[in-house]
Write a protein that holds these residues in place. Structure first.
Motif, PDB file in Angstrom:
ATOM      1  N   PRO A  45     -28.808  24.965 -33.157  1.00 22.69           N
ATOM      2  CA  PRO A  45     -27.710  24.144 -33.658  1.00 22.69           C
ATOM      3  C   PRO A  45     -27.671  22.772 -32.981  1.00 22.69           C
ATOM      4  O   PRO A  45     -28.098  22.616 -31.844  1.00 22.69           O
ATOM      5  N   MET A  46     -27.193  21.796 -33.711  1.00 25.85           N
ATOM      6  CA  MET A  46     -26.984  20.429 -33.237  1.00 25.85           C
ATOM      7  C   MET A  46     -28.284  19.680 -32.975  1.00 25.85           C
ATOM      8  O   MET A  46     -28.412  18.908 -32.024  1.00 25.85           O
ATOM      9  N   GLY A  47     -29.267  19.931 -33.863  1.00 27.04           N
ATOM     10  CA  GLY A  47     -30.444  19.078 -33.895  1.00 27.04           C
ATOM     11  C   GLY A  47     -30.244  17.962 -34.901  1.00 27.04           C
ATOM     12  O   GLY A  47     -29.143  17.760 -35.425  1.00 27.04           O
ATOM     13  N   THR A  48     -31.306  17.224 -35.195  1.00 24.99           N
ATOM     14  CA  THR A  48     -31.217  16.149 -36.178  1.00 24.99           C
ATOM     15  C   THR A  48     -30.790  16.697 -37.538  1.00 24.99           C
ATOM     16  O   THR A  48     -29.943  16.116 -38.223  1.00 24.99           O
ATOM     17  N   THR A  49     -31.350  17.846 -37.929  1.00 20.54           N
ATOM     18  CA  THR A  49     -31.000  18.460 -39.201  1.00 20.54           C
ATOM     19  C   THR A  49     -29.546  18.907 -39.222  1.00 20.54           C
ATOM     20  O   THR A  49     -28.925  18.995 -40.278  1.00 20.54           O
ATOM     21  N   GLY A  50     -28.991  19.194 -38.057  1.00 16.13           N
ATOM     22  CA  GLY A  50     -27.594  19.594 -37.943  1.00 16.13           C
ATOM     23  C   GLY A  50     -26.624  18.440 -37.849  1.00 16.13           C
ATOM     24  O   GLY A  50     -25.425  18.658 -37.616  1.00 16.13           O
ATOM     25  N   GLU A  51     -27.126  17.194 -38.024  1.00 18.44           N
ATOM     26  CA  GLU A  51     -26.276  15.993 -37.988  1.00 18.44           C
ATOM     27  C   GLU A  51     -25.476  15.923 -36.677  1.00 18.44           C
ATOM     28  O   GLU A  51     -24.284  15.672 -36.648  1.00 18.44           O
ATOM     29  N   PHE A  52     -26.183  16.094 -35.574  1.00 22.26           N
ATOM     30  CA  PHE A  52     -25.537  16.129 -34.258  1.00 22.26           C
ATOM     31  C   PHE A  52     -24.745  14.871 -33.959  1.00 22.26           C
ATOM     32  O   PHE A  52     -23.762  14.892 -33.228  1.00 22.26           O
ATOM     33  N   TYR A  53     -25.181  13.772 -34.529  1.00 25.67           N
ATOM     34  CA  TYR A  53     -24.591  12.461 -34.256  1.00 25.67           C
ATOM     35  C   TYR A  53     -23.230  12.285 -34.923  1.00 25.67           C
ATOM     36  O   TYR A  53     -22.547  11.278 -34.685  1.00 25.67           O
ATOM     37  N   ALA A  54     -22.831  13.234 -35.761  1.00 25.14           N
ATOM     38  CA  ALA A  54     -21.659  13.043 -36.631  1.00 25.14           C
ATOM     39  C   ALA A  54     -20.439  13.841 -36.203  1.00 25.14           C
ATOM     40  O   ALA A  54     -19.410  13.772 -36.879  1.00 25.14           O
ATOM     41  N   VAL A  55     -20.525  14.603 -35.100  1.00 24.93           N
ATOM     42  CA  VAL A  55     -19.420  15.491 -34.755  1.00 24.93           C
ATOM     43  C   VAL A  55     -18.791  15.089 -33.420  1.00 24.93           C
ATOM     44  O   VAL A  55     -19.417  14.446 -32.585  1.00 24.93           O
ATOM     45  N   SER A  56     -17.546  15.495 -33.238  1.00 20.74           N
ATOM     46  CA  SER A  56     -16.840  15.276 -31.976  1.00 20.74           C
ATOM     47  C   SER A  56     -17.276  16.312 -30.945  1.00 20.74           C
ATOM     48  O   SER A  56     -17.916  17.319 -31.289  1.00 20.74           O
ATOM     49  N   ASP A  57     -16.940  16.097 -29.690  1.00 19.53           N
ATOM     50  CA  ASP A  57     -17.268  17.069 -28.655  1.00 19.53           C
ATOM     51  C   ASP A  57     -16.609  18.415 -28.947  1.00 19.53           C
ATOM     52  O   ASP A  57     -17.186  19.477 -28.666  1.00 19.53           O
ATOM     53  N   GLU A  58     -15.403  18.386 -29.504  1.00 18.82           N
ATOM     54  CA  GLU A  58     -14.698  19.636 -29.818  1.00 18.82           C
ATOM     55  C   GLU A  58     -15.439  20.399 -30.924  1.00 18.82           C
ATOM     56  O   GLU A  58     -15.622  21.620 -30.838  1.00 18.82           O
ATOM     57  N   PRO A  76     -32.994  33.925 -29.510  1.00 19.75           N
ATOM     58  CA  PRO A  76     -32.477  32.896 -28.598  1.00 19.75           C
ATOM     59  C   PRO A  76     -31.799  31.769 -29.378  1.00 19.75           C
ATOM     60  O   PRO A  76     -32.154  31.476 -30.519  1.00 19.75           O
ATOM     61  N   VAL A  77     -30.816  31.129 -28.726  1.00 25.42           N
ATOM     62  CA  VAL A  77     -30.129  29.981 -29.312  1.00 25.42           C
ATOM     63  C   VAL A  77     -30.397  28.762 -28.433  1.00 25.42           C
ATOM     64  O   VAL A  77     -30.138  28.782 -27.224  1.00 25.42           O
ATOM     65  N   TYR A  78     -30.914  27.717 -29.059  1.00 27.90           N
ATOM     66  CA  TYR A  78     -31.249  26.468 -28.379  1.00 27.90           C
ATOM     67  C   TYR A  78     -30.196  25.429 -28.762  1.00 27.90           C
ATOM     68  O   TYR A  78     -30.047  25.105 -29.941  1.00 27.90           O
ATOM     69  N   GLY A  79     -29.496  24.871 -27.809  1.00 27.87           N
ATOM     70  CA  GLY A  79     -28.503  23.853 -28.123  1.00 27.87           C
ATOM     71  C   GLY A  79     -29.099  22.458 -28.060  1.00 27.87           C
ATOM     72  O   GLY A  79     -29.852  22.137 -27.133  1.00 27.87           O
ATOM     73  N   GLY A  80     -28.781  21.644 -29.045  1.00 28.45           N
ATOM     74  CA  GLY A  80     -29.188  20.251 -28.987  1.00 28.45           C
ATOM     75  C   GLY A  80     -28.226  19.467 -28.114  1.00 28.45           C
ATOM     76  O   GLY A  80     -27.007  19.557 -28.292  1.00 28.45           O
ATOM     77  N   ALA A  81     -28.753  18.723 -27.155  1.00 25.52           N
ATOM     78  CA  ALA A  81     -27.921  17.901 -26.272  1.00 25.52           C
ATOM     79  C   ALA A  81     -28.503  16.492 -26.272  1.00 25.52           C
ATOM     80  O   ALA A  81     -29.287  16.132 -25.390  1.00 25.52           O
ATOM     81  N   SER A  82     -28.133  15.715 -27.275  1.00 28.07           N
ATOM     82  CA  SER A  82     -28.746  14.392 -27.453  1.00 28.07           C
ATOM     83  C   SER A  82     -27.691  13.308 -27.494  1.00 28.07           C
ATOM     84  O   SER A  82     -26.668  13.442 -28.173  1.00 28.07           O
TER      85      SER A  82
END
Length: 298
Positions: A45-58, A76-82
């Protein structure tokens, strides 16, 4: 030294949105089950495909929590932290730690054109801020920043930097990542260009973070599973089957084609957030023909 090995097909899972632009957490849970039921080996979750740039921290925290909870330890779950700054990445990493991600993917900073020394310091500082396994993420076509192979080799010696995802589409670059780190059993290379998964496996990659696995998870999983089972020809045939879908992604602004591909299969994840537009009618028709040829729609 980390014992975590990133491997297999790992979809950077889409973030479903309602018509009002709110995260649709129920649909996100359905996506988790759909992907796992079709054989993927991890979720991102929260990769480029997940539109990570478009969501709030919450929203970011809630998305990670939802995927982690619904996965129930099956993969396993890999978190995007970008983020564009080092401190921004570290802030997101603390959320990943709180939620219990198995590993994290960290993109090169966007917009800012760093030197290789600055990139080295960036990843070293990020790695020192967390105990989580870190996968570096090179997406030069989107960021105009690349992590050169010699820099990756230097960074691979940091104990919790365990891998790199290469989305450059440059197989020579991927091959150099593998060649220069091949003596380090703690470091792994993941393909990030869906047309090159089979080639990367042949060269020694351990898997792929594949956006098209959202739409065609079983086809993508076949590339990996058949290769690992020794069915190299079957793996290559699965790669050939997938290629037109990845090439079709050029029709719209990414990840519009991925979301439309799911919609056409009856998996309603909504459209991308503005300003990304839906595909034009003729583009949807072209995509439909691709999906028909893949046996995903009829």
């Amino acid at each position: 030294m980390s014992n975590f090995v990133p491997k297999g097909i790992i979809p950077p899972i889409v973030t479903p949105f309602t018509l009002e632009g709110k995260v649709d957490y129920d649909r996100l849970r359905e996506m988790v089950d759909f992907l796992i039921d079709n054989g993927v080996h991890g979720l991102f979750p929260m990769g480029t495909t997940g539109e990570f740039y478009a969501v709030s921290d919450e929203e970011y925290r809630e998305i990670l929590m939802t995927v982690k909870d619904q996965t129930k330890g099956r993969v396993p779950v890999y978190g995007g932290a970008s983020h564009i700054t080092t401190r921004g990445v570290i802030r997101l990493l603390k959320i990943c730690e709180d939620v219990g991600m198995d590993a994290v993917s960290v993109l090169t900073p966007m917009f800012v054109s760093q030197t290789q020394d600055e990139l080295y310091t960036y990843y070293k500082t990020v790695a020192e801020s967390t105990s989580l396994p870190i996968i570096m993420y090179n997406n030069k076509p989107k960021t105009n920043v690349t992590i050169e192979p010699t820099t990756v080799a230097r960074l691979s010696e940091i104990v919790n930097i365990i891998g790199v995802k290469d989305s450059t589409g440059d197989m020579t670059n991927t091959a150099e990542y593998i060649r220069l780190t091949r003596g380090n059993d703690n470091f792994h290379v993941l393909m990030g260009r869906d047309t090159l998964i089979h080639a990367a496996l042949c060269y020694g990659a351990t898997g792929a973070i594949a956006s098209c696995a959202n739409v065609a998870p079983r086809v993508c999983a076949d590339i990996y599973d058949k290769y690992m089972a020794g069915d190299v020809k079957g793996s290559l045939e699965a790669q050939y089957l997938l290629a037109p879908l990845r090439i079709a992604c050029g029709m719209g602004t990414f990840p519009a084609v991925i979301k439309e591909g799911l919609e056409q299969q009856g998996i309603h994840v909504g459209k991308c957030l503005d300003p990304i537009a839906e595909l034009k009618t003729e583009e949807k028709e072209r995509l439909h023909r691709v999906l028909m040829d893949m046996g995903l729609v009829f």
